[in-house]
Design a protein around this motif. Structure first.
Motif, PDB file in Angstrom:
ATOM      1  N   ARG A  49      -2.451   2.622   1.059  1.00 28.34           N
ATOM      2  CA  ARG A  49      -2.819   2.022  -0.232  1.00 28.34           C
ATOM      3  C   ARG A  49      -4.305   1.671  -0.280  1.00 28.34           C
ATOM      4  O   ARG A  49      -4.938   1.793  -1.332  1.00 28.34           O
ATOM      5  N   ILE A  50      -4.877   1.256   0.838  1.00 25.09           N
ATOM      6  CA  ILE A  50      -6.315   0.967   0.896  1.00 25.09           C
ATOM      7  C   ILE A  50      -7.094   2.260   0.688  1.00 25.09           C
ATOM      8  O   ILE A  50      -8.025   2.314  -0.112  1.00 25.09           O
ATOM      9  N   GLU A  51      -6.713   3.312   1.403  1.00 25.35           N
ATOM     10  CA  GLU A  51      -7.431   4.581   1.307  1.00 25.35           C
ATOM     11  C   GLU A  51      -7.361   5.182  -0.095  1.00 25.35           C
ATOM     12  O   GLU A  51      -8.305   5.836  -0.541  1.00 25.35           O
ATOM     13  N   SER A  52      -6.275   4.958  -0.793  1.00 30.22           N
ATOM     14  CA  SER A  52      -6.136   5.502  -2.152  1.00 30.22           C
ATOM     15  C   SER A  52      -6.728   4.579  -3.214  1.00 30.22           C
ATOM     16  O   SER A  52      -6.764   4.922  -4.398  1.00 30.22           O
ATOM     17  N   GLY A  53      -7.197   3.396  -2.799  1.00 29.80           N
ATOM     18  CA  GLY A  53      -7.820   2.464  -3.738  1.00 29.80           C
ATOM     19  C   GLY A  53      -6.828   1.595  -4.479  1.00 29.80           C
ATOM     20  O   GLY A  53      -7.186   0.908  -5.428  1.00 29.80           O
ATOM     21  N   GLU A  54      -5.574   1.580  -4.051  1.00 25.23           N
ATOM     22  CA  GLU A  54      -4.534   0.790  -4.718  1.00 25.23           C
ATOM     23  C   GLU A  54      -4.440  -0.638  -4.199  1.00 25.23           C
ATOM     24  O   GLU A  54      -3.731  -1.457  -4.774  1.00 25.23           O
ATOM     25  N   ARG A  55      -5.128  -0.931  -3.093  1.00 24.12           N
ATOM     26  CA  ARG A  55      -5.047  -2.257  -2.479  1.00 24.12           C
ATOM     27  C   ARG A  55      -6.440  -2.814  -2.243  1.00 24.12           C
ATOM     28  O   ARG A  55      -7.343  -2.114  -1.821  1.00 24.12           O
ATOM     29  N   PHE A  56      -6.577  -4.093  -2.515  1.00 21.14           N
ATOM     30  CA  PHE A  56      -7.803  -4.832  -2.261  1.00 21.14           C
ATOM     31  C   PHE A  56      -8.025  -4.936  -0.749  1.00 21.14           C
ATOM     32  O   PHE A  56      -7.069  -5.012   0.016  1.00 21.14           O
ATOM     33  N   VAL A  57      -9.274  -4.925  -0.311  1.00 22.03           N
ATOM     34  CA  VAL A  57      -9.615  -5.098   1.108  1.00 22.03           C
ATOM     35  C   VAL A  57     -10.358  -6.425   1.254  1.00 22.03           C
ATOM     36  O   VAL A  57     -11.410  -6.626   0.643  1.00 22.03           O
ATOM     37  N   ALA A  58      -9.800  -7.309   2.054  1.00 18.28           N
ATOM     38  CA  ALA A  58     -10.445  -8.603   2.298  1.00 18.28           C
ATOM     39  C   ALA A  58     -11.682  -8.403   3.172  1.00 18.28           C
ATOM     40  O   ALA A  58     -11.774  -7.426   3.926  1.00 18.28           O
ATOM     41  N   ASP A  59     -12.612  -9.332   3.094  1.00 20.80           N
ATOM     42  CA  ASP A  59     -13.852  -9.207   3.856  1.00 20.80           C
ATOM     43  C   ASP A  59     -13.596  -9.155   5.360  1.00 20.80           C
ATOM     44  O   ASP A  59     -14.196  -8.349   6.069  1.00 20.80           O
ATOM     45  N   TYR A  60     -12.670  -9.971   5.861  1.00 17.79           N
ATOM     46  CA  TYR A  60     -12.382  -9.946   7.298  1.00 17.79           C
ATOM     47  C   TYR A  60     -11.731  -8.623   7.704  1.00 17.79           C
ATOM     48  O   TYR A  60     -11.950  -8.135   8.808  1.00 17.79           O
ATOM     49  N   GLU A  61     -10.933  -8.021   6.814  1.00 14.88           N
ATOM     50  CA  GLU A  61     -10.342  -6.716   7.103  1.00 14.88           C
ATOM     51  C   GLU A  61     -11.429  -5.652   7.194  1.00 14.88           C
ATOM     52  O   GLU A  61     -11.398  -4.795   8.077  1.00 14.88           O
ATOM     53  N   LEU A  62     -12.390  -5.717   6.296  1.00 14.97           N
ATOM     54  CA  LEU A  62     -13.478  -4.747   6.282  1.00 14.97           C
ATOM     55  C   LEU A  62     -14.273  -4.806   7.582  1.00 14.97           C
ATOM     56  O   LEU A  62     -14.628  -3.770   8.152  1.00 14.97           O
ATOM     57  N   ARG A  63     -14.540  -6.009   8.063  1.00 15.80           N
ATOM     58  CA  ARG A  63     -15.266  -6.158   9.330  1.00 15.80           C
ATOM     59  C   ARG A  63     -14.503  -5.520  10.488  1.00 15.80           C
ATOM     60  O   ARG A  63     -15.091  -4.857  11.339  1.00 15.80           O
ATOM     61  N   VAL A  64     -13.191  -5.697  10.505  1.00 18.70           N
ATOM     62  CA  VAL A  64     -12.384  -5.131  11.589  1.00 18.70           C
ATOM     63  C   VAL A  64     -12.260  -3.615  11.429  1.00 18.70           C
ATOM     64  O   VAL A  64     -12.298  -2.885  12.424  1.00 18.70           O
ATOM     65  N   PHE A  65     -12.136  -3.119  10.192  1.00 21.24           N
ATOM     66  CA  PHE A  65     -12.145  -1.667   9.983  1.00 21.24           C
ATOM     67  C   PHE A  65     -13.412  -1.072  10.583  1.00 21.24           C
ATOM     68  O   PHE A  65     -13.370  -0.071  11.296  1.00 21.24           O
TER      69      PHE A  65
END
Length: 80
Positions: A49-65
């Protein structure tokens, strides 16, 4: 809380996450497992869902990605 869309998507990093994941020949399940090792509990479906743009990404998730994928957060946020 209302989450807004930007150009029809809920995040700007999903396409970049998919791109680098493919370059590293990593499955969505493997990426989810690496995220969980770093303390971010995501399932394979959430990665999809993140890759398709259907889900919001939190800032802490982005750092870990960025950490797990070996890229800079700024690169994940860049639209080019």
């Amino acid at each position: 809380m209302k989450i807004y869309a930007y150009h029809g998507k809920k995040n700007v990093s999903g396409e970049k996450i998919r791109q680098v994941r493919h370059m590293k020949r990593m499955s969505q399940s493997a990426l989810a497992a690496k995220m969980q090792v770093e303390g971010v509990l995501l399932e394979r479906d959430s990665i999809s869902r993140i890759e398709s743009g259907e889900r919001f990404v939190a800032d802490y998730e982005l750092r870990v990605f960025a950490k797990v994928l070996g890229v800079d957060v700024k690169w994940l946020l860049n639209e080019n």
